[in-house]
Design a protein around this motif. Structure first.
Motif, PDB file in Angstrom:
ATOM      1  N   ASP A  97      46.685  39.360  46.758  1.00  0.00           N
ATOM      2  CA  ASP A  97      45.606  38.460  47.143  1.00  0.00           C
ATOM      3  C   ASP A  97      46.171  37.282  47.944  1.00  0.00           C
ATOM      4  OD1 ASP A  97      42.964  37.860  47.284  1.00  0.00           O
ATOM      5  OD2 ASP A  97      42.786  37.032  45.266  1.00  0.00           O
ATOM      6  N   THR A 156      48.483  36.322  44.077  1.00  0.00           N
ATOM      7  CA  THR A 156      48.251  37.180  42.914  1.00  0.00           C
ATOM      8  C   THR A 156      48.529  38.638  43.294  1.00  0.00           C
ATOM      9  OG1 THR A 156      46.565  35.701  42.011  1.00  0.00           O
ATOM     10  CG2 THR A 156      46.542  37.973  41.240  1.00  0.00           C
ATOM     11  N   VAL A 184      48.503  42.671  41.923  1.00  0.00           N
ATOM     12  CA  VAL A 184      47.929  43.572  40.925  1.00  0.00           C
ATOM     13  C   VAL A 184      48.321  45.008  41.236  1.00  0.00           C
ATOM     14  CG1 VAL A 184      45.811  44.410  39.836  1.00  0.00           C
ATOM     15  CG2 VAL A 184      45.948  42.030  40.607  1.00  0.00           C
ATOM     16  N   PHE A 187      39.435  48.586  40.750  1.00  0.00           N
ATOM     17  CA  PHE A 187      39.584  47.133  40.740  1.00  0.00           C
ATOM     18  C   PHE A 187      39.781  46.643  42.167  1.00  0.00           C
ATOM     19  CE2 PHE A 187      41.962  43.145  40.215  1.00  0.00           C
ATOM     20  CZ  PHE A 187      41.144  42.490  39.302  1.00  0.00           C
ATOM     21  N   TRP A 188      38.975  45.649  42.553  1.00  0.00           N
ATOM     22  CA  TRP A 188      39.075  45.038  43.874  1.00  0.00           C
ATOM     23  C   TRP A 188      39.131  46.085  45.006  1.00  0.00           C
ATOM     24  CZ3 TRP A 188      43.223  40.650  42.891  1.00  0.00           C
ATOM     25  CH2 TRP A 188      42.585  39.566  42.254  1.00  0.00           C
ATOM     26  N   VAL A 214      49.249  42.618  36.211  1.00  0.00           N
ATOM     27  CA  VAL A 214      48.852  41.444  36.990  1.00  0.00           C
ATOM     28  C   VAL A 214      49.955  40.391  37.001  1.00  0.00           C
ATOM     29  CG1 VAL A 214      47.128  39.601  37.252  1.00  0.00           C
ATOM     30  CG2 VAL A 214      46.441  41.834  36.320  1.00  0.00           C
ATOM     31  N   LYS A 256      43.563  31.825  38.208  1.00  0.00           N
ATOM     32  CA  LYS A 256      42.983  33.053  38.733  1.00  0.00           C
ATOM     33  C   LYS A 256      41.894  33.562  37.806  1.00  0.00           C
ATOM     34  CE  LYS A 256      42.903  36.001  42.072  1.00  0.00           C
ATOM     35  NZ  LYS A 256      42.626  35.540  43.449  1.00  0.00           N
ATOM     36  N   THR A 257      40.795  33.992  38.405  1.00  0.00           N
ATOM     37  CA  THR A 257      39.706  34.592  37.661  1.00  0.00           C
ATOM     38  C   THR A 257      39.594  36.062  38.039  1.00  0.00           C
ATOM     39  OG1 THR A 257      38.483  32.517  37.510  1.00  0.00           O
ATOM     40  CG2 THR A 257      37.224  34.535  37.207  1.00  0.00           C
ATOM     41  N   LEU A 258      39.557  36.914  37.036  1.00  0.00           N
ATOM     42  CA  LEU A 258      39.539  38.361  37.239  1.00  0.00           C
ATOM     43  C   LEU A 258      38.287  38.945  36.586  1.00  0.00           C
ATOM     44  CD1 LEU A 258      43.256  38.863  36.195  1.00  0.00           C
ATOM     45  CD2 LEU A 258      42.403  38.828  38.544  1.00  0.00           C
ATOM     46  N   GLU A 296      34.263  37.712  32.967  1.00  0.00           N
ATOM     47  CA  GLU A 296      35.435  37.272  33.720  1.00  0.00           C
ATOM     48  C   GLU A 296      36.524  36.817  32.754  1.00  0.00           C
ATOM     49  OE1 GLU A 296      33.619  35.279  37.797  1.00  0.00           O
ATOM     50  OE2 GLU A 296      33.883  34.021  36.017  1.00  0.00           O
ATOM     51  N   THR A 337      39.823  34.218  32.896  1.00  0.00           N
ATOM     52  CA  THR A 337      40.479  33.192  33.702  1.00  0.00           C
ATOM     53  C   THR A 337      41.833  32.836  33.099  1.00  0.00           C
ATOM     54  OG1 THR A 337      38.431  32.231  34.536  1.00  0.00           O
ATOM     55  CG2 THR A 337      40.354  30.806  34.519  1.00  0.00           C
TER      56      THR A 337
END
Length: 305
Positions: free
Chosen positions: A148, A152, A154, A161-162, A180, A188-190, A247, A249
């Motif tokens: 990201d 971040t 992953v 995911f994403w 992660v 970071k919020t996932l 979420e 965080t």
């Protein structure tokens, strides 16, 4: 959107398994209702060869799936279906025991003697307890990686995911299994679907799992917290169980943080469990061990593969 509060934060505990392998158990062999559909998570990171080389000689499984993720060293696998393979750094082995399998897992350290990795057990629903066994071996370069803008990182081992899909398919628990890494000092919020149970297991650095923009979340389950402030700082070998929300965080510490983030849809079925065999009733459990003693444990589908 709602941030998942921390329900429980504990350290994994030392234990012995196999032929004398020293590892740490994050959860398992107790009341695992909060982790449903997952049954057990073992952290087998070890730098002392004599503490792991005896490995896990031939043993049975029925009614579960095992997910082995290696960070350093290698694990050699062999089973009653004739599968043989070796997984190394970044690789994943996903084994569906189903109706019954006998296998062995033999670890070997890297040049520095390190044998690092994790094994997660996923439960099978009653409709698939006696399904045909299956073995999947996934190499590191097959696992999608996402970087990201804020640094971040992953790795998507399983699930979506994403916009990326992990390479392991057809897993009954429908898990999302992520590795992660969050950069030092970053928040970071996932996303995690509300209908899933979710946990994180920290294995490098440290951080706080909470809504970092406001007051620290108070855990929803009291377990003798010191004073009035919950120990929300999670560091190496910390297991973080989340309550409901959509979420997660994390506020990374000065050295950043790296953790497994795992979620799955609960089966909400009865569990009858003894050692490597997990069924729905005590009668099914007794039948499995009777078949094992009488040489009827492996079903015809095994022998044809």
């Amino acid at each position: 959107m709602s941030i998942r509060p921390v329900k429980r934060l504990v350290k994994s505990k030392p234990t012995l398994e196999g032929a004398g392998v020293h590892l740490r158990r994050a959860f398992g062999f107790g009341n695992t209702k909060d982790f449903d559909p997952f049954l057990l998570l073992d952290d087998f990171r070890n730098d002392v060869p004599e503490d792991y080389l005896a490995g896990f000689p031939w043993h049975p499984h029925r009614g579960i799936e095992t997910i082995t993720y290696v960070l350093a060293g290698t694990v050699a696998h062999g089973d009653s279906m004739g599968n043989n393979g070796v997984i190394g750094s970044g690789d994943v082995q996903w084994m569906t025991a189903g109706s019954g399998i006998i296998h062995q897992e033999m670890p070997k350290g890297d040049h520095a003697g390190r044998m690092h990795g994790f094994q997660l057990w996923g439960n099978l629903p009653s409709s698939l307890k006696m399904t045909a066994p299956r073995y999947q071996e996934v190499k590191a370069d097959e696992i999608p990686e996402i970087l990201d803008d804020d640094g971040t990182h992953v790795r998507v081992v399983c699930g979506h995911f994403w916009g990326k899909a992990g390479p392991v398919e057809g897993v009954a628990a429908d898990p999302i299994y992520l590795d992660v890494s969050v950069s030092p000092g970053k928040r970071k919020t996932l996303p995690v679907e509300t209908v899933r149970h979710a946990f994180a297991y920290v294995f490098a650095g440290s951080g706080r799992f909470c809504n970092a923009s406001g007051p620290l979340a108070v855990p929803t389950e009291a377990i003798k917290w010191l004073d009035t402030n919950p120990p929300v700082e999670a560091d190496n070998r910390s297991l973080v169980l989340f309550d409901r929300g959509d979420e997660v965080t994390v506020q990374a510490g000065d050295d950043g943080i790296r953790f497994l983030l795992v979620s799955g849809k609960p089966l909400e079925e009865p569990v009858a469990w003894y050692g490597p065999i997990v069924m729905n009733t005590q009668e099914q459990l007794r039948q499995a061990f009777t078949e094992l003693q009488e040489g009827r444990f492996l079903k015809e589908v095994d022998k044809r593969q």
